[in-house]
Design a protein around this motif. Structure first.
Motif, short mmCIF file in Angstrom:
data_model
loop_
_atom_site.label_atom_id
_atom_site.label_comp_id
_atom_site.label_asym_id
_atom_site.label_seq_id
_atom_site.Cartn_x
_atom_site.Cartn_y
_atom_site.Cartn_z
N ILE A 316 0.83 -1.20 0.00
CA ILE A 316 0.00 0.00 0.00
C ILE A 316 0.87 1.26 0.00
N LYS A 317 0.53 2.24 -0.86
CA LYS A 317 1.36 3.42 -1.06
C LYS A 317 0.89 4.65 -0.29
N MET A 318 -0.39 4.67 0.14
CA MET A 318 -0.91 5.85 0.82
C MET A 318 -2.12 5.45 1.67
N PRO A 319 -2.51 6.27 2.64
CA PRO A 319 -3.73 5.98 3.40
C PRO A 319 -4.94 5.97 2.47
N ILE A 320 -5.79 4.97 2.60
CA ILE A 320 -6.93 4.81 1.70
C ILE A 320 -8.20 4.58 2.50
N THR A 321 -9.26 5.27 2.09
CA THR A 321 -10.59 5.06 2.66
C THR A 321 -11.56 4.79 1.51
N TYR A 322 -12.80 4.53 1.84
CA TYR A 322 -13.84 4.33 0.83
C TYR A 322 -13.83 5.46 -0.20
N ASP A 323 -13.83 6.72 0.27
CA ASP A 323 -13.90 7.86 -0.63
C ASP A 323 -12.66 8.03 -1.49
N THR A 324 -11.55 7.42 -1.09
CA THR A 324 -10.31 7.52 -1.88
C THR A 324 -10.41 6.74 -3.17
N VAL A 325 -11.16 5.63 -3.17
CA VAL A 325 -11.17 4.74 -4.34
C VAL A 325 -12.56 4.45 -4.90
N ILE A 326 -13.62 4.97 -4.27
CA ILE A 326 -14.97 4.71 -4.75
C ILE A 326 -15.69 6.03 -5.04
N ASP A 327 -16.35 6.13 -6.18
CA ASP A 327 -17.22 7.26 -6.51
C ASP A 327 -18.56 6.69 -6.93
#
Length: 333
Positions: A316-327
């Motif tokens: 993993i390269k960065m902190p990720i949440t739902y909003d980071t990868v889902i639209d």
């Protein structure tokens, strides 16, 4: 053993990584309004995209969708990062490894989930994964096979360090198992069916036992989503319309998708058989699975699971949440 063409959803590939790196060195090419280029590997779950194109569902909304097959999802991600294409079809867990502050993309819809099309094969005397502890298991490291394997282990209180993982493509892993060179392998169709039909071992477990965990999504660059939302909506609407058509006219749909997807799925009968191992996602399944930013659906659980698994493996390269990868805006209509 039946020959397959390329790797589905894989991270193989020194070749893939090298070509992906080469792609990112080129100048970014902005998308033209009304035109999107999407890349994907050969996989049954991506068939509705081709069907939507062939039936004119994109065109009727003013979209020219260029769908292109690549041998490895690494190539598609490299081309996306370079701005040479706008999107890709890939598993939800896999995208977590690529998201970074420099490479922004989001999933705009779910395409399918694996419902028996992925699995682990082992000898007939093996009745549980625990019996394989300390033994070699072949799989494609960095791919959804490794993610799924670690998910199974976590459910049973084990870790990958309890086994000797041998890195091979899914096809090579199956071939090594069938030849008796390795006691177990994580692979996918049509390899699973070959093992069963030719009495070469057993399917110890398949993805039918883990619904919603191996899920394919359509991802697009963030600048495409921002600058061309009408094109993105046309793409999503067209695919969902094709899924509805498939449910109403499976024979005709499978014939078209087999021809367009090609590869080891070029025979309509083979495509139909493979389709039995996936669930195509319509509008209702998309809304349920994605949910909303305020009330995320099951996708959020897979994201957290993927972050845990890939995080422990240093991917993993960065902190990720739902909003980071889902639209979810394009399916929340």
């Amino acid at each position: 053993m039946k020959k397959t063409f390329g790797w589905r959803r894989g991270a193989c590939a020194a070749i893939g990584l090298a070509m992906g790196a080469a792609l990112t060195m080129g100048a970014a090419v902005p998308a033209q309004a009304g035109k999107l280029t999407i890349a994907m590997t050969v996989w049954v779950g991506y068939g509705p995209m081709f069907l939507a194109r062939d039936l004119g569902y994109f065109k009727e909304k003013g979209l020219d969708a260029n769908l292109t097959i690549v041998s490895d999802s690494t190539l598609a991600m490299g081309a996306m990062a370079a701005g040479q294409i706008q999107g890709s079809a890939v598993t939800l867990d896999e995208i977590l490894k690529y998201r970074s502050s420099e490479f922004c993309f989001k999933a705009v819809m779910a395409l399918d989930d694996s419902h028996g099309a992925d699995g682990m094969v082992a000898g007939k005397d093996i009745t549980s994964i625990a019996q394989l502890k300390g033994k070699e298991i072949a799989m494609n490291e960095g791919s959804t096979s490794q993610f799924w394997f670690n998910y199974l282990l976590a459910k049973q209180g084990m870790t990958q360090s309890d086994f000797k993982v041998v890195n091979m493509t899914a096809d090579d892993a199956a071939a090594a198992f069938i030849a008796g060179r390795i006691p177990a392998a994580v692979t996918w169709e049509p390899n699973l069916s070959f093992v069963k039909e030719h009495d070469k071992g057993k399917i110890l477990i398949n993805s039918a036992a883990t619904p919603g965990v191996i899920l394919d999504v359509l991802i697009l660059r963030c600048d495409t989503i921002k600058n061309d939302p009408a094109d993105v909506q046309a793409l999503v609407d067209g695919i969902i319309k094709a899924v509805d058509y498939t449910k109403a006219h499976p024979k005709e749909a499978y014939a078209d998708m087999a021809k367009s997807v090609g590869g080891y799925l070029s025979n309509p009968a083979d495509f139909a058989s493979a389709a039995g191992g996936v669930n195509f996602y319509d509008a209702a399944l998309n809304k349920s699975y994605f949910g909303t930013s305020a009330n995320p659906g099951a996708a959020n659980g897979v994201i957290k699971l993927g972050l845990d698994i890939w995080g422990k493996l240093g991917k993993i390269k960065m902190p990720i949440t739902y909003d980071t990868v889902i639209d979810p805006q394009f399916i929340d209509k």
